[in-house]
Design a protein around this motif. Structure first.
Motif, PDB file in Angstrom:
ATOM      1  N   UNK A 222      -3.443  -5.806   0.472  1.00  0.00           N
ATOM      2  CA  UNK A 222      -3.434  -4.593   0.077  1.00  0.00           C
ATOM      3  C   UNK A 222      -4.216  -4.013   1.415  1.00  0.00           C
ATOM      4  N   UNK A 223      -3.180  -2.454   1.272  1.00  0.00           N
ATOM      5  CA  UNK A 223      -3.935  -2.089   2.475  1.00  0.00           C
ATOM      6  C   UNK A 223      -3.968  -0.325   2.535  1.00  0.00           C
TER       7      UNK A 223
ATOM      8  N   UNK B  45       5.383  -3.081  -5.808  1.00  0.00           N
ATOM      9  CA  UNK B  45       4.394  -4.385  -5.577  1.00  0.00           C
ATOM     10  C   UNK B  45       5.521  -5.900  -6.778  1.00  0.00           C
ATOM     11  N   UNK B  46       6.744  -5.155  -7.549  1.00  0.00           N
ATOM     12  CA  UNK B  46       7.754  -6.659  -7.955  1.00  0.00           C
ATOM     13  C   UNK B  46       7.792  -7.316  -6.749  1.00  0.00           C
TER      14      UNK B  46
ATOM     15  N   UNK C 168       0.721  -1.150  -0.116  1.00  0.00           N
ATOM     16  CA  UNK C 168       0.182  -0.618   0.156  1.00  0.00           C
ATOM     17  C   UNK C 168       1.044   1.199   0.064  1.00  0.00           C
ATOM     18  N   UNK C 169      -0.392   2.250  -0.213  1.00  0.00           N
ATOM     19  CA  UNK C 169       1.251   3.723  -0.215  1.00  0.00           C
ATOM     20  C   UNK C 169       1.607   4.187   0.751  1.00  0.00           C
TER      21      UNK C 169
ATOM     22  N   UNK D 119     -12.061  -1.131  -6.105  1.00  0.00           N
ATOM     23  CA  UNK D 119     -11.112  -0.312  -6.788  1.00  0.00           C
ATOM     24  C   UNK D 119      -9.751   0.182  -6.733  1.00  0.00           C
ATOM     25  N   UNK D 120      -9.844   0.254  -5.429  1.00  0.00           N
ATOM     26  CA  UNK D 120      -7.872   0.731  -5.204  1.00  0.00           C
ATOM     27  C   UNK D 120      -6.876  -0.196  -4.970  1.00  0.00           C
ATOM     28  N   UNK D 121      -7.073  -1.889  -4.841  1.00  0.00           N
ATOM     29  CA  UNK D 121      -6.594  -2.874  -5.482  1.00  0.00           C
ATOM     30  C   UNK D 121      -6.706  -1.926  -7.161  1.00  0.00           C
TER      31      UNK D 121
END
Length: 253
Positions: free
Chosen positions: A211-212, A199-200, A38-39, A234-236
């Motif tokens: 996913x947070x 993500x890689x 997550x960001x 949607x965020x994912x």
């Protein structure tokens, strides 16, 4: 399905009036690598610190079906669970020799074969014995992170929690450290919780991931979901799309 080695249920963390984790729940099976992505500010590192007893929390954290009943962690806990921090420049004492850095946890845990373990721990992370009496300023960033990994593993824990373990390193060194961690997990049947914004890295290392966003888990998935871009939340989908053509898909091969 493997029984959960780590179980987190209804985890909440607040700093004053600011609640930063909201009812976080997930399970990690023995031998699994579980990713948190997550960001910045999404709460990933806060989860790790709660597990390690560095953040007060409500909710339940269990290791091997045994709840951690206090915010403080004892020596028994640290024999099972260790942490690798993001910054190899700040996570090891700058004025201690590598020998002292590696010997200290062995002394705390009352090991007697300290010299043998120190030598083997260096070998296990790809450093020869010439590094034993050097100091951190004499090492590169990748070498320091190898020492940090050796220190975390020297008392033979079952679980490593890792907070962005390669993000402070040069790109050319990142893959070496990730491959080392992957090899060590296979050799020792270790269980990992890995935090990353990349993500890689998550796709390469992890069997499952969460996913947070804003302190909550919005979706749990596998790396295949990343590659096929079939996330539900949607965020994912936005997070995956933001990585398209940059890290995840450029490095998928």
């Amino acid at each position: 399905m493997n029984q959960a080695l780590i179980s987190v249920s209804g985890l909440n963390v607040s700093f004053g009036a600011n609640q930063v984790l909201h009812n976080v729940s997930f399970n990690v099976a023995a031998g699994e690598c579980y990713g948190l992505v997550g960001e910045s500010g999404s709460g990933k590192s806060t989860i790790l610190k709660a597990i390690m007893g560095l953040n007060k929390h409500t909710g339940k954290i269990e290791i091997e079906n045994k709840p951690l009943v206090s915010h403080k962690r004892d020596k028994t806990f640290y024999r099972k669970v260790q942490m690798v921090f993001q910054d190899p420049y700040g996570s090891i004492h700058p004025k201690h020799s590598i020998d002292r850095i590696l010997s200290e946890p062995l002394n705390i845990q009352k090991f007697t074969d300290i010299e043998t373990r120190v030598c083997k721990s260096l070998e296990d992370v790809g450093l020869n014995q010439s590094f034993r009496y050097r100091f951190p300023h004499q090492l590169s960033g990748g070498q320091r992170q190898r020492v940090a990994i050796a220190r975390a593993l020297i008392t033979e824990p079952q679980i490593l929690v890792m907070d962005e373990p390669t993000s402070a390193l040069d790109v050319s060194v990142q893959s070496e450290i990730l491959n080392l961690l992957d090899d060590l997990r296979q050799e020792r049947n270790l269980t990992y919780i890995l935090v990353s914004h990349n993500l890689a890295v998550i796709a390469h290392m992890c069997d499952k991931l969460a996913v947070m966003n804003h302190g909550a888990i919005v979706e749990e998935m596998t790396p295949d979901t990343l590659y096929t871009q079939t996330a539900k939340a949607p965020y994912s989908r936005e997070l995956i799309q933001a990585s398209h053509g940059y890290d995840l898909f450029e490095n998928a091969a």
